[in-house]
Design a protein around this motif. Structure first.
Motif, PDB file in Angstrom:
ATOM      1  N   ALA A 162      54.125  74.374  72.343  1.00  0.00           N
ATOM      2  CA  ALA A 162      55.032  73.406  71.742  1.00  0.00           C
ATOM      3  C   ALA A 162      54.301  72.971  70.699  1.00  0.00           C
ATOM      4  O   ALA A 162      54.674  72.631  69.717  1.00  0.00           O
ATOM      5  CB  ALA A 162      55.811  72.598  72.410  1.00  0.00           C
ATOM      6  N   GLU A 163      53.086  72.196  70.978  1.00  0.00           N
ATOM      7  CA  GLU A 163      52.284  71.395  70.087  1.00  0.00           C
ATOM      8  C   GLU A 163      51.904  72.316  68.857  1.00  0.00           C
ATOM      9  O   GLU A 163      51.784  71.675  67.462  1.00  0.00           O
ATOM     10  CB  GLU A 163      51.132  70.729  70.486  1.00  0.00           C
ATOM     11  CG  GLU A 163      50.413  69.671  69.941  1.00  0.00           C
ATOM     12  CD  GLU A 163      49.346  69.034  70.730  1.00  0.00           C
ATOM     13  OE1 GLU A 163      49.076  67.856  70.092  1.00  0.00           O
ATOM     14  OE2 GLU A 163      49.052  69.330  71.891  1.00  0.00           O
TER      15      GLU A 163
ATOM     16  N   TRP B  97      58.536  76.719  73.797  1.00  0.00           N
ATOM     17  CA  TRP B  97      58.995  75.322  73.041  1.00  0.00           C
ATOM     18  C   TRP B  97      59.347  74.271  74.057  1.00  0.00           C
ATOM     19  O   TRP B  97      59.106  73.356  74.200  1.00  0.00           O
ATOM     20  CB  TRP B  97      59.965  75.734  71.797  1.00  0.00           C
ATOM     21  CG  TRP B  97      60.593  74.234  71.307  1.00  0.00           C
ATOM     22  CD1 TRP B  97      61.837  73.644  71.553  1.00  0.00           C
ATOM     23  CD2 TRP B  97      59.703  73.275  70.730  1.00  0.00           C
ATOM     24  NE1 TRP B  97      61.786  72.534  71.162  1.00  0.00           N
ATOM     25  CE2 TRP B  97      60.629  72.057  70.342  1.00  0.00           C
ATOM     26  CE3 TRP B  97      58.264  73.144  70.103  1.00  0.00           C
ATOM     27  CZ2 TRP B  97      60.136  71.265  69.695  1.00  0.00           C
ATOM     28  CZ3 TRP B  97      58.065  72.128  69.424  1.00  0.00           C
ATOM     29  CH2 TRP B  97      58.931  71.048  69.301  1.00  0.00           C
TER      30      TRP B  97
ATOM     31  N   GLU C 118      60.073  82.284  70.994  1.00  0.00           N
ATOM     32  CA  GLU C 118      59.351  81.063  70.945  1.00  0.00           C
ATOM     33  C   GLU C 118      60.273  79.759  71.935  1.00  0.00           C
ATOM     34  O   GLU C 118      59.755  78.860  72.115  1.00  0.00           O
ATOM     35  CB  GLU C 118      59.056  80.477  69.527  1.00  0.00           C
ATOM     36  CG  GLU C 118      58.125  81.404  68.947  1.00  0.00           C
ATOM     37  CD  GLU C 118      58.100  80.786  67.270  1.00  0.00           C
ATOM     38  OE1 GLU C 118      56.854  80.840  66.696  1.00  0.00           O
ATOM     39  OE2 GLU C 118      59.207  80.600  66.829  1.00  0.00           O
TER      40      GLU C 118
ATOM     41  N   ARG D 237      62.066  68.290  75.228  1.00  0.00           N
ATOM     42  CA  ARG D 237      62.405  69.502  74.168  1.00  0.00           C
ATOM     43  C   ARG D 237      63.608  70.211  74.358  1.00  0.00           C
ATOM     44  O   ARG D 237      63.872  70.536  75.552  1.00  0.00           O
ATOM     45  CB  ARG D 237      61.037  70.226  73.801  1.00  0.00           C
ATOM     46  CG  ARG D 237      59.989  69.463  73.240  1.00  0.00           C
ATOM     47  CD  ARG D 237      58.771  70.354  73.297  1.00  0.00           C
ATOM     48  NE  ARG D 237      58.201  71.072  74.271  1.00  0.00           N
ATOM     49  CZ  ARG D 237      57.288  70.750  75.402  1.00  0.00           C
ATOM     50  NH1 ARG D 237      57.228  69.244  75.333  1.00  0.00           N
ATOM     51  NH2 ARG D 237      57.293  71.368  76.512  1.00  0.00           N
TER      52      ARG D 237
ATOM     53  N   TRP E 298      53.915  72.464  76.755  1.00  0.00           N
ATOM     54  CA  TRP E 298      53.581  71.440  75.765  1.00  0.00           C
ATOM     55  C   TRP E 298      52.270  72.135  74.934  1.00  0.00           C
ATOM     56  O   TRP E 298      52.328  71.812  73.595  1.00  0.00           O
ATOM     57  CB  TRP E 298      53.278  70.411  76.491  1.00  0.00           C
ATOM     58  CG  TRP E 298      52.491  69.446  75.529  1.00  0.00           C
ATOM     59  CD1 TRP E 298      51.172  68.554  75.644  1.00  0.00           C
ATOM     60  CD2 TRP E 298      53.208  68.779  74.369  1.00  0.00           C
ATOM     61  NE1 TRP E 298      51.096  67.843  74.369  1.00  0.00           N
ATOM     62  CE2 TRP E 298      52.120  68.031  73.661  1.00  0.00           C
ATOM     63  CE3 TRP E 298      54.119  68.986  73.443  1.00  0.00           C
ATOM     64  CZ2 TRP E 298      52.334  67.322  72.449  1.00  0.00           C
ATOM     65  CZ3 TRP E 298      54.350  68.347  72.267  1.00  0.00           C
ATOM     66  CH2 TRP E 298      53.616  67.737  71.646  1.00  0.00           C
TER      67      TRP E 298
ATOM     68  N   ALA F 213      64.524  74.075  66.512  1.00  0.00           N
ATOM     69  CA  ALA F 213      63.936  73.180  67.392  1.00  0.00           C
ATOM     70  C   ALA F 213      64.244  71.680  67.533  1.00  0.00           C
ATOM     71  O   ALA F 213      64.717  71.174  66.553  1.00  0.00           O
ATOM     72  CB  ALA F 213      62.299  73.095  67.402  1.00  0.00           C
TER      73      ALA F 213
END
Length: 199
Positions: A176-177, A169, A165, A89, A173, A127
């Protein structure tokens, strides 16, 4: 859908608060538009967040064409994106992004450029996910359903993150999810030219 965004030199002042030991000479930029296939700066790193240059757009064996966006709602179910969203990510810093809008009253049938920026901030964080390739790393921007600031113009918008964030992120994980289903913050909208109907 995010198909172009813009950067400027002022946004790097904000990035320095996130990334330590930035080479000012290396990262100094003037105002410029970033297009698909361009080499652009993104923020990545599991040990420590750092800026890295990557090409905008995935080339995938699972789909034809350049994949510049990925839907946050389905990114986990798509073979082109599944591994990247779980393991690679990133965050794409921008001064803002563009969409194009056609007013119903626009007699010349041309679409007008509309820019979106973060209120009271010189930087907007989108993102993203990335993947390695033999031609260098590639990134794509995650999009989601539009909020009230974008929906009058377009049916998609980037998954915009708040500064707090960014690290979760990229590095966590589980968080992030959860972010994949968040509603982005409201943005400022500016249309370069708005036609006034006389009828």
């Amino acid at each position: 859908m995010c198909g172009r965004y813009f950067i400027d030199d002022e946004m790097w002042r904000e990035i320095k608060k996130i990334c330590r030991q930035i080479d000012d000479a290396k990262l100094k930029v003037t105002r410029a538009d970033v297009h698909p296939t361009d080499l652009a700066w993104v923020l990545a790193g599991m040990q420590g967040i750092h800026p890295e240059k990557m090409h905008w757009g995935f080339i995938s064996q699972h789909q034809d064409g350049l994949l510049i966006n990925a839907r946050a709602e389905t990114v986990l179910s798509k073979p082109s994106f599944r591994n990247s969203v779980q393991n690679c990510r990133c965050v794409i810093p921008a001064a803002g992004f563009y969409e194009w809008h056609k007013e119903k009253s626009n007699w010349n049938k041309e679409k007008e450029q509309v820019s979106f920026t973060m209120p009271q901030s010189k930087i907007l964080y989108m993102a993203g996910i990335w993947q390695p390739s033999d031609k260098g790393n590639q990134f794509t921007i995650l999009t989601t359903a539009p909020n009230d600031s974008v929906s009058p113009v377009h049916d998609r918008m980037p998954l915009v993150l708040l500064p707090e964030e960014i690290q979760p992120w990229i590095q966590n994980w589980e968080i992030a999810e959860e972010i994949l289903s968040k509603v982005p913050p409201l943005l400022e909208r500016k249309q370069d030219y708005e036609q006034i109907s006389l009828f």
